[in-house]
Design a protein around this motif. Structure first.
Motif, PDB file in Angstrom:
ATOM      1  N   ASP A 138       0.960  -1.306   0.195  1.00 51.67           N
ATOM      2  CA  ASP A 138      -0.141  -0.010   0.164  1.00 51.67           C
ATOM      3  C   ASP A 138       0.846   1.158   0.029  1.00 51.67           C
ATOM      4  N   ASP A 139       2.050   1.177   0.120  1.00 54.20           N
ATOM      5  CA  ASP A 139       3.039   2.251  -0.270  1.00 54.20           C
ATOM      6  C   ASP A 139       2.914   2.948  -1.690  1.00 54.20           C
ATOM      7  N   VAL A 140       3.169   4.038  -1.891  1.00 51.99           N
ATOM      8  CA  VAL A 140       3.124   4.705  -3.076  1.00 51.99           C
ATOM      9  C   VAL A 140       4.608   4.878  -3.460  1.00 51.99           C
ATOM     10  N   THR A 146       9.209   4.343 -12.357  1.00 51.09           N
ATOM     11  CA  THR A 146       7.868   3.806 -12.490  1.00 51.09           C
ATOM     12  C   THR A 146       7.170   4.102 -11.374  1.00 51.09           C
ATOM     13  N   MET A 147       6.089   4.805 -11.213  1.00 52.46           N
ATOM     14  CA  MET A 147       5.299   5.420  -9.958  1.00 52.46           C
ATOM     15  C   MET A 147       4.238   4.263  -9.978  1.00 52.46           C
ATOM     16  N   GLY A 148       3.802   3.798  -8.681  1.00 57.28           N
ATOM     17  CA  GLY A 148       2.694   3.273  -8.510  1.00 57.28           C
ATOM     18  C   GLY A 148       2.426   2.863  -7.059  1.00 57.28           C
ATOM     19  N   ARG A 149       1.183   2.048  -6.732  1.00 56.12           N
ATOM     20  CA  ARG A 149       1.051   1.535  -5.235  1.00 56.12           C
ATOM     21  C   ARG A 149       1.411   0.201  -5.301  1.00 56.12           C
ATOM     22  N   GLY A 173      15.929  -8.162  -7.712  1.00 56.79           N
ATOM     23  CA  GLY A 173      17.690  -7.999  -7.749  1.00 56.79           C
ATOM     24  C   GLY A 173      17.776  -6.931  -9.041  1.00 56.79           C
ATOM     25  N   ALA A 174      16.632  -6.521  -9.783  1.00 54.40           N
ATOM     26  CA  ALA A 174      16.766  -5.587 -10.766  1.00 54.40           C
ATOM     27  C   ALA A 174      16.290  -4.174 -10.162  1.00 54.40           C
ATOM     28  N   VAL A 175      16.021  -3.925  -9.005  1.00 59.02           N
ATOM     29  CA  VAL A 175      15.651  -2.444  -8.654  1.00 59.02           C
ATOM     30  C   VAL A 175      16.731  -1.832  -8.344  1.00 59.02           C
ATOM     31  N   ASN A 176      17.128  -0.824  -9.149  1.00 55.69           N
ATOM     32  CA  ASN A 176      18.131   0.063  -9.051  1.00 55.69           C
ATOM     33  C   ASN A 176      18.028   1.308  -8.173  1.00 55.69           C
ATOM     34  N   THR A 177      16.655   1.957  -8.450  1.00 56.89           N
ATOM     35  CA  THR A 177      16.222   3.072  -7.612  1.00 56.89           C
ATOM     36  C   THR A 177      14.971   2.672  -6.809  1.00 56.89           C
ATOM     37  N   LEU A 178      14.734   3.265  -5.807  1.00 55.48           N
ATOM     38  CA  LEU A 178      13.399   3.005  -5.230  1.00 55.48           C
ATOM     39  C   LEU A 178      13.312   4.432  -4.259  1.00 55.48           C
ATOM     40  N   SER A 179      12.245   5.235  -4.642  1.00 61.46           N
ATOM     41  CA  SER A 179      11.549   6.205  -3.879  1.00 61.46           C
ATOM     42  C   SER A 179      10.467   6.120  -3.260  1.00 61.46           C
TER      43      SER A 179
END
Length: 277
Positions: A138-140, A146-149, A173-179
């Motif tokens: 449930d985080d955004v 790419t943005m999403g819930r 393993g392919a997540v390079n950036t996460l905000s």
């Protein structure tokens, strides 16, 4: 009838095997449902204890996200283990030698280690995602642009649902950036383009007044957590300037607050003589 008796005698062992297999699969179904029910009750108790130990500064919604994420991981893992054991037992009853299957699983593990390292990397990354608690259901968030819930967090993948309904699946393993846009709290940020002829101090006072009225009304008052902050003139343009205002909100509530703030600006600014650009 000797023939019928012979047929029944021949079918009896297979019938007993079928009954035992059905019983095992039925037990697995019941066990998986009971485990899900147990995890739901355990989640409620764990959530209460987490909230009690966290203290007042921790938002209840944040703790609930954490509890939901951990509960989903345990539920999927436990269900997979129950059905894997049931299938192995059913195969053994059916007459299959499961020893080569177990040995093959060990060989497959080596093959995964040498030939499918990306899967191992995804699983290890998934464990760290769970332990670090930086992203919850449930985080955004914004992952790799790419943005999403967040709909699902699995040991190998993360599933996002974007605003247009598209489901985006990312390997851990392919997540390079996460905000994370909804970590503990958020900010509703509104940038207003104003004509150069309008006094920026007057505009700032008007924006503060709009924000204070918004805080005094429900449901906006419950979503807003702090005072209205006018950051001042952020940018000069050819025809005017950009003035920015922000207010702290509960997680995921910033989008609704921004829309309402913009609606009030559009309604009130023309009547005050301000020219929006």
């Amino acid at each position: 009838m000797p023939g019928l008796n012979a047929l029944l005698g021949w079918m009896q062992p297979y019938a007993m095997q079928a009954i035992r297999i059905v019983a095992i699969l039925a037990f697995a179904l019941i066990a998986s449902r009971l485990s899900n029910s147990f995890l739901k009750r355990f989640r409620g108790r764990a959530l209460a204890r987490m909230m009690a130990h966290a203290g007042p500064p921790a938002p209840a919604a944040e703790i609930q996200k954490r509890a939901n994420t951990i509960n989903e991981i345990f539920r999927k893992t436990l269900t997979a283990v129950i059905w894997a054991v049931a299938v192995m037992m059913a195969l053994r009853i059916a007459g299959f030698d499961i020893a080569p299957l177990i040995a093959g699983a060990g060989v497959a593990g080596l093959a995964i280690g040498f030939g499918a390292q990306s899967i191992v990397r995804d699983l290890i990354s998934g464990v760290f995602v769970l332990l670090e608690n930086r992203i919850r259901i449930d985080d955004v968030v914004v992952i790799n642009g790419t943005m999403g819930r967040v709909e699902e967090i699995n040991l190998r993948t993360i599933v996002l649902r974007s605003h247009d309904g598209t489901a985006h699946i990312f390997r851990n393993g392919a997540v390079n950036t996460l905000s994370n846009l909804t970590w503990e709290y958020s900010y509703a940020v509104v940038a207003v383009r104003i004509a150069r002829k309008d006094d920026p101090d007057h505009v700032a006072e008007t924006l503060c007044a709009i924000g204070n009225r918004l805080r005094a009304e429900e449901p906006w008052g419950s979503a807003i957590q702090g005072p209205v902050e006018v950051d001042g003139v952020e940018q000069l343009t050819d025809f005017g300037y950009v003035i920015q205002v922000r207010v702290r909100t509960l997680p995921t509530q910033q989008f609704a607050v921004v829309r309402e703030f913009n609606r009030r600006i559009l309604k009130e600014f023309p009547g005050l003589g301000f020219e929006l650009k």
